[in-house]
Design an enzyme around this catalytic site. Structure first.
Site, PDB file in Angstrom:
ATOM      1  N   ASP A  36       0.825  -1.211   0.000  1.00 57.46           N
ATOM      2  CA  ASP A  36       0.000   0.000   0.000  1.00 57.46           C
ATOM      3  C   ASP A  36       0.854   1.254   0.000  1.00 57.46           C
ATOM      4  O   ASP A  36       2.053   1.195   0.137  1.00 57.46           O
ATOM      5  CB  ASP A  36      -0.864   0.030   1.266  1.00 57.46           C
ATOM      6  CG  ASP A  36      -2.050  -0.900   1.153  1.00 57.46           C
ATOM      7  OD1 ASP A  36      -2.356  -1.336   0.034  1.00 57.46           O
ATOM      8  OD2 ASP A  36      -2.656  -1.179   2.198  1.00 57.46           O
ATOM      9  N   LYS A  58      -3.839   3.328  -3.117  1.00 56.05           N
ATOM     10  CA  LYS A  58      -4.575   4.424  -3.755  1.00 56.05           C
ATOM     11  C   LYS A  58      -3.646   5.606  -3.885  1.00 56.05           C
ATOM     12  O   LYS A  58      -2.930   5.956  -2.971  1.00 56.05           O
ATOM     13  CB  LYS A  58      -5.761   4.831  -2.885  1.00 56.05           C
ATOM     14  CG  LYS A  58      -6.940   3.912  -3.023  1.00 56.05           C
ATOM     15  CD  LYS A  58      -8.124   4.503  -2.272  1.00 56.05           C
ATOM     16  CE  LYS A  58      -8.859   3.401  -1.541  1.00 56.05           C
ATOM     17  NZ  LYS A  58      -9.161   3.654  -0.177  1.00 56.05           N
ATOM     18  N   MET A 173      -9.044   9.351  10.860  1.00 59.95           N
ATOM     19  CA  MET A 173      -9.672  10.049   9.749  1.00 59.95           C
ATOM     20  C   MET A 173      -8.976  11.375   9.541  1.00 59.95           C
ATOM     21  O   MET A 173      -8.305  11.902  10.425  1.00 59.95           O
ATOM     22  CB  MET A 173     -11.158  10.269  10.011  1.00 59.95           C
ATOM     23  CG  MET A 173     -11.455  11.015  11.307  1.00 59.95           C
ATOM     24  SD  MET A 173     -13.222  11.094  11.605  1.00 59.95           S
ATOM     25  CE  MET A 173     -13.505  12.821  11.362  1.00 59.95           C
TER      26      MET A 173
HETATM   27  N1  SAH Z   1      -4.166  -0.295   9.192  1.00 61.60           N
HETATM   28  C1  SAH Z   1      -3.765   1.052   9.530  1.00 61.60           C
HETATM   29  C2  SAH Z   1      -4.876   2.043   9.336  1.00 61.60           C
HETATM   30  C3  SAH Z   1      -5.292   2.219   7.912  1.00 61.60           C
HETATM   31  S1  SAH Z   1      -6.575   3.375   7.724  1.00 61.60           S
HETATM   32  C4  SAH Z   1      -3.241   1.073  10.958  1.00 61.60           C
HETATM   33  O1  SAH Z   1      -3.423   0.114  11.692  1.00 61.60           O
HETATM   34  O2  SAH Z   1      -2.624   2.063  11.349  1.00 61.60           O
HETATM   35  C5  SAH Z   1      -5.665   4.805   7.286  1.00 61.60           C
HETATM   36  C6  SAH Z   1      -5.748   5.843   8.403  1.00 61.60           C
HETATM   37  O3  SAH Z   1      -4.826   5.484   9.424  1.00 61.60           O
HETATM   38  C7  SAH Z   1      -5.345   7.220   7.977  1.00 61.60           C
HETATM   39  O4  SAH Z   1      -6.406   7.916   7.396  1.00 61.60           O
HETATM   40  C8  SAH Z   1      -4.943   7.831   9.281  1.00 61.60           C
HETATM   41  O5  SAH Z   1      -6.074   8.243  10.026  1.00 61.60           O
HETATM   42  C9  SAH Z   1      -4.327   6.658   9.990  1.00 61.60           C
HETATM   43  N2  SAH Z   1      -2.862   6.631   9.847  1.00 61.60           N
HETATM   44  C10 SAH Z   1      -2.111   5.743   9.195  1.00 61.60           C
HETATM   45  N3  SAH Z   1      -0.802   6.022   9.326  1.00 61.60           N
HETATM   46  C11 SAH Z   1      -0.733   7.124  10.099  1.00 61.60           C
HETATM   47  C12 SAH Z   1       0.334   7.906  10.612  1.00 61.60           C
HETATM   48  N4  SAH Z   1       1.606   7.606  10.358  1.00 61.60           N
HETATM   49  N5  SAH Z   1       0.022   8.972  11.395  1.00 61.60           N
HETATM   50  C13 SAH Z   1      -1.236   9.288  11.670  1.00 61.60           C
HETATM   51  N6  SAH Z   1      -2.278   8.588  11.203  1.00 61.60           N
HETATM   52  C14 SAH Z   1      -2.044   7.524  10.440  1.00 61.60           C
END
Ligand code: SAH
Length: 495
Positions: A36, A58, A173
């Site tokens: 991803d 995406k 989000m």
């Molecule tokens: N599977 C991932 C989440 C995927 S959904 C996990 O467990 O972290 C994607 C969302 O995760 C983003 O919109 C954001 O809200 C959050 N996210 C992912 N990486 C991030 C980061 N480094 N810092 C802050 N938010 C993050």
């Protein structure tokens, strides 16, 4: 059933250091990796050279590979007997659609395993100094995802229930819908004055934190132009940040440090700088190219002088014998780095120059009677002649063996961009200065220039670069010490 296995692997939130050992093992052995957008920089570096790497994330403005299509590819590869890693940001089962992929694989009868990762909702607050639970403040935490899709305003989130939730809320989000979320939460009973923090790019060198209250966080985040990915932490735990924020207390926090030494040598310096909180930009200006040499027998010399760690490494490669070959020889080294490379080959140097220059070694050799003796100087092709000349002046018969050339490494786009943002540019040899400038590397006016020692500093000045920091000890540790001292002095200095 075939031998194929699909691993649904979490790559963590962005800091490569938070990838699990299992994830690295699997990446290193995979036939195919489907990854991803939000996987850590360099996450795929350990992949096999012949592994198939497929980007299925995406990209804003580009057609995304649909979930159905990803499921189909996973099933197909698994059925084809492949070892497949499906690499996802954070944890695969936290808002990562890993559950759907697992279902599809189970349904298709393809073997799969799940490797959890550090989820952003825990890691980003932690790096911001916010414990999501705390004995006195919060004994529950809820992870919430909000739809960022404007076309689907009817989100599945029950904001009413969350408004009454007795604990910390972590929202995965963007900030676009944060105002709406805050309104609904307050309408359902949450205190509008409750501490709230948005963490953008959590655990990345570019992490930013915006704090406020539930009622003003949306406006503050908008003003700060927070961009995805970001998580929002709502709860009194966010107040603890003032006390706990540890990231910005690291000695090199906020500094962007450019490392110009050869890529093969950069990792030690880069790792130490990162440990201290710096963002490291690798902008290698040079590369070491070994020469094919006919090494003279070590037994024919009474003294062998090594002038650099590279020289030591390549000498022993060319020698093709072990340390016993030098049993009767006096071994001299310029600088502690060279001496420690020698110990790696089983040799304790008899003489180590404290000053990291040829003259330093000549001083250190002062006590030895070298008249009529034979010495070998093992070094780079384009080194200064001070050492062999100085030895000859003392009546020593000197041979020089040139083990390698230092050649220019063209700067790639990333290196140029990183260099432009650097707050410190480090030079560990004269050749890094010369070749960086020759290949068009631009040192920003605002950057502070840090040099490993007087010879390098002199070269920098000759090329019109001011030297702000010079290491007292002329090795990586000395350079790091000088950098952290400089950063500390500037932090307390009046603006
Ligand atoms: N599977 C991932 C989440 C995927 S959904 C996990 O467990 O972290 C994607 C969302 O995760 C983003 O919109 C954001 O809200 C959050 N996210 C992912 N990486 C991030 C980061 N480094 N810092 C802050 N938010 C993050």
């Amino acid at each position: 059933m075939s031998g194929g296995v699909v691993y649904l692997v979490g790559a963590g939130p962005g800091d490569p250091g938070l990838m699990t050992r299992r994830s690295l093992e699997l990446i290193a052995s995979a036939d195919a990796i489907l990854y991803d957008r939000l996987v850590p920089a360099g996450a795929l570096e350990g992949a096999r050279a012949d592994a198939e790497l497929r980007y299925v994330g995406k990209e804003p403005g580009a057609p995304a590979v649909g979930q159905q299509e990803i499921n189909r590819q996973l099933v197909e590869l698994g059925r084809g007997g492949k070892r497949v890693v499906r690499l996802k940001g954070g944890d695969p089962f936290v808002f990562g659609r890993g559950g759907e992929e697992a279902e599809a694989l189970a349904e298709a009868g393809v073997r799969f395993e799940v490797v959890p990762g550090v989820t952003a909702g825990l890691a980003a607050p932690a790096y911001a100094g916010i414990p999501v639970t705390h004995r006195d403040v919060a004994s529950a935490v809820a992870f919430v995802t909000g739809h960022e899709d404007r076309d689907k305003p009817e989100s599945a989130v029950d904001w009413n229930a969350l408004g009454r939730f007795p604990g910390t809320l972590v929202l995965y989000m963007g900030v676009r819908n944060l105002g709406m979320a805050a309104e609904r939460l307050t309408a359902a009973g949450r205190d509008p004055g409750e501490a709230t923090a948005v963490v953008e790019r959590g655990t990345d060198p570019g992490q930013r934190v915006v704090t406020g209250t539930l009622s003003d966080i949306a406006a503050r985040a908008e003003e700060a132009e927070v961009r995805p990915p970001a998580v929002t932490v709502i709860g009194r735990v966010a107040e603890l940040r003032d006390t706990i924020a540890w990231l910005k207390r690291r000695p090199l926090h906020g500094q962007v440090v450019a490392v110009t030494r050869a890529r093969a040598q950069a990792s030690g310096l880069a790792a130490r700088l990162r440990d201290l909180g710096a963002e490291v930009v690798e902008a290698p200006a040079i590369r070491i190219e070994r020469r094919a040499v006919d090494l003279p027998r070590p037994e024919s010399y009474e003294l062998i002088c090594f002038t650099s760690p590279n020289g030591v490494r390549l000498y022993f490669e060319a020698l093709d014998r072990d340390a016993r070959a030098l049993a009767g020889v006096t071994v001299a080294a310029i600088g502690p780095g060279t001496a420690s490379e020698l110990t790696r080959h089983g040799i304790r140097s008899d003489v180590v120059a404290e000053r990291f220059v040829a003259e330093g070694l000549l001083d250190a050799l002062g006590g030895l009677n070298l008249r009529g003796r034979r010495a070998l100087v093992a070094r780079a092709a384009e080194a200064r002649d001070a050492l062999p000349e100085g030895l000859r002046e003392r009546g020593t018969e000197v041979d020089v063996v040139a083990l390698y050339d230092t050649v220019a490494e063209p700067l790639d786009h990333a290196a140029r961009e990183g260099l432009a943002r650097a707050t410190y540019v480090t030079f560990t040899s004269s050749s890094t200065v010369r070749f960086l400038l020759e290949s068009g590397g631009r040192v920003p006016e605002s950057a502070r220039i840090a040099s490993i020692g007087p010879v390098t500093s002199a070269t920098a000045r000759e090329h019109g670069l001011p030297v702000h920091v010079e290491a007292e000890r002329h090795d990586v540790e000395g350079l790091i010490q000088a950098l952290t001292d400089d950063a500390a002095a500037r932090r307390v200095a009046p603006a």
